[in-house]
Design an enzyme around this catalytic site. Sequence first.
Site, mmCIF file in Angstrom:
data_model
loop_
_atom_site.group_PDB
_atom_site.id
_atom_site.type_symbol
_atom_site.label_atom_id
_atom_site.label_comp_id
_atom_site.label_asym_id
_atom_site.label_seq_id
_atom_site.Cartn_x
_atom_site.Cartn_y
_atom_site.Cartn_z
ATOM 1 N N SER A 1 2.345 -31.373 -41.470
ATOM 2 C CA SER A 1 3.304 -31.295 -42.578
ATOM 3 C C SER A 1 3.708 -32.666 -43.096
ATOM 4 C CB SER A 1 4.553 -30.547 -42.079
ATOM 5 O OG SER A 1 5.673 -30.834 -42.881
ATOM 6 N N GLY A 2 3.562 -32.861 -44.396
ATOM 7 C CA GLY A 2 4.005 -34.121 -45.003
ATOM 8 C C GLY A 2 5.499 -34.327 -44.843
ATOM 9 N N LEU A 3 6.251 -33.232 -44.977
ATOM 10 C CA LEU A 3 7.704 -33.336 -44.805
ATOM 11 C C LEU A 3 8.033 -33.772 -43.383
ATOM 12 C CD1 LEU A 3 10.681 -32.797 -45.628
ATOM 13 C CD2 LEU A 3 10.337 -30.456 -44.843
ATOM 14 N N HIS B 1 3.331 -21.703 -54.000
ATOM 15 C CA HIS B 1 4.611 -22.164 -53.456
ATOM 16 C C HIS B 1 5.746 -21.664 -54.338
ATOM 17 C CE1 HIS B 1 6.889 -24.153 -50.565
ATOM 18 N NE2 HIS B 1 6.804 -25.415 -50.943
ATOM 19 N N ASN C 1 9.021 -33.851 -52.599
ATOM 20 C CA ASN C 1 9.113 -32.571 -51.886
ATOM 21 C C ASN C 1 9.572 -31.464 -52.831
ATOM 22 O OD1 ASN C 1 10.884 -30.488 -50.209
ATOM 23 N ND2 ASN C 1 9.304 -31.303 -48.876
ATOM 24 N N SER C 2 8.955 -30.313 -52.717
ATOM 25 C CA SER C 2 9.162 -29.224 -53.678
ATOM 26 C C SER C 2 10.583 -28.687 -53.711
ATOM 27 C CB SER C 2 8.206 -28.075 -53.353
ATOM 28 O OG SER C 2 6.880 -28.530 -53.373
ATOM 29 N N ARG D 1 -3.128 -26.002 -53.881
ATOM 30 C CA ARG D 1 -1.727 -25.535 -53.850
ATOM 31 C C ARG D 1 -1.154 -25.529 -55.254
ATOM 32 N NH1 ARG D 1 2.868 -28.233 -49.970
ATOM 33 N NH2 ARG D 1 4.563 -28.352 -51.477
ATOM 34 N N LYS E 1 4.191 -37.620 -55.375
ATOM 35 C CA LYS E 1 4.833 -36.301 -55.381
ATOM 36 C C LYS E 1 6.234 -36.391 -54.774
ATOM 37 C CE LYS E 1 5.555 -34.113 -51.970
ATOM 38 N NZ LYS E 1 4.830 -33.051 -51.295
ATOM 39 N N ASP F 1 -0.497 -33.699 -49.836
ATOM 40 C CA ASP F 1 0.289 -33.937 -51.047
ATOM 41 C C ASP F 1 -0.577 -33.714 -52.287
ATOM 42 O OD1 ASP F 1 2.436 -34.442 -49.389
ATOM 43 O OD2 ASP F 1 2.108 -36.600 -49.347
ATOM 44 N N GLU G 1 -1.932 -30.399 -53.716
ATOM 45 C CA GLU G 1 -1.047 -29.697 -54.656
ATOM 46 C C GLU G 1 -1.162 -30.299 -56.040
ATOM 47 O OE1 GLU G 1 2.224 -30.833 -52.041
ATOM 48 O OE2 GLU G 1 3.309 -31.647 -53.762
ATOM 49 N N ASP H 1 -1.586 -31.175 -44.834
ATOM 50 C CA ASP H 1 -0.889 -31.307 -46.111
ATOM 51 C C ASP H 1 -1.258 -32.686 -46.670
ATOM 52 O OD1 ASP H 1 0.972 -31.533 -48.136
ATOM 53 O OD2 ASP H 1 2.732 -31.491 -46.816
ATOM 54 N N ASP I 1 10.082 -37.539 -48.172
ATOM 55 C CA ASP I 1 8.778 -36.897 -48.408
ATOM 56 C C ASP I 1 8.440 -37.087 -49.882
ATOM 57 O OD1 ASP I 1 6.538 -35.249 -48.317
ATOM 58 O OD2 ASP I 1 7.705 -33.392 -48.369
HETATM 59 C C1 SPV Z 1 5.343 -29.764 -46.086
HETATM 60 O O1 SPV Z 1 5.528 -29.214 -44.993
HETATM 61 O O2 SPV Z 1 5.337 -30.974 -46.235
HETATM 62 C C2 SPV Z 1 5.113 -28.953 -47.277
HETATM 63 C C3 SPV Z 1 5.758 -27.670 -47.389
HETATM 64 O O3 SPV Z 1 4.460 -29.412 -48.169
HETATM 65 S S1 SPV Z 1 7.206 -27.889 -48.286
HETATM 66 O O4 SPV Z 1 8.039 -28.862 -47.621
HETATM 67 O O5 SPV Z 1 7.776 -26.561 -48.301
HETATM 68 O O6 SPV Z 1 6.893 -28.310 -49.627
HETATM 69 MG MG MG Z 2 4.336 -31.427 -48.115
#
Ligand code: SPV
Ligand code: MG
Length: 311
Positions: free
Chosen positions: A57-59, A198, A133-134, A167, A131, A98, A125, A96, A69
Amino acid sequence: MTGSRPPQKDQTGPQPSAAQRLRTALSASRLTRAMGAHSPLSARLAAEAGFDVVWSSGLEISAAAGVPDANILAMGECLDVAADLASAVGVPVLADCDSGFGNVNNVIHMVSSYEARGVAGVCIEDKQFPKLNSFVEGNQDLAPLDEFAGKIRAASETRTDMVVVARLEALISGQGMAEALRRADVYERAGADALLIHSKRKDPEEVFAFREAYRGDLPVIVVPTTYHQVTVEELEQRGFAMAIYANQALRSSIRAMRETLTRIMRDGTTVNVEPELAPLKEVFDLQRMPQMLEQQEHYESLGRALAETAQ
Ligand code: SPV
Ligand code: MG
């Protein structure tokens, strides 16, 4: 020579690659479950709990590094973590990536680098670089469709075996369902192996509507972070291929660490927290300390036996 067993080496002949296992999991009728991780330790906890896939996970990786992130970390830093996760667990790792760390040239370099390090799949994505974080208010603008379709085609033509997940961030960016579906079709024709839709809604209706309206053939992945009431059974019935629980392990560890640290400061002793802590044996097991000691004994006894035969 003693009867100690040689260290863990799989002798059962050729096994499907991690990428092949990820592909198989994505095409199964059963919902595949992935858990987010940021370290080999957390990846092992996920695998031991029974998750089918580890999500690099990027986060989580950013949070563990203490940075936002938002593509603050470089591709190589994210790759090192994903590769470490892949080395630590038997289950496939989906990374992930990004928005691909730049333009199409960065994507090509990224795909070959991740594949070379044993990562089973990459997810990119359709947002711009850098990017965000969403779930953060700010620039969630989509990349132009042609640009991202080129990235997906480049990724699918660069990889040998690895799974490429496209994504879709159209719902996150407020572009709506029609845009998500339009892009899904293009990414499928560009060569994606799976789609990730997402959503930041508090209920799953939006991802359900996408799954219903999408008429293509690709497996569809969801990340039920904000619509956390949804169950595996519901997702399976609706025809989703995989759910990624992207950050729950990290969030539970933050809460647990904070509470423990606060109590130690407050109480002036660790006696009250001790019953709630993982025993050191659990730490040693996760580090594979028993295996290390076994292999040490094995090779030291072999060495002694060889030395005894010295002329
Ligand atoms: C991550 O885990 O980094 C994701 C999922 O991309 S989210 O944080 O929901 O975008
Ligand atoms: Mg991410």
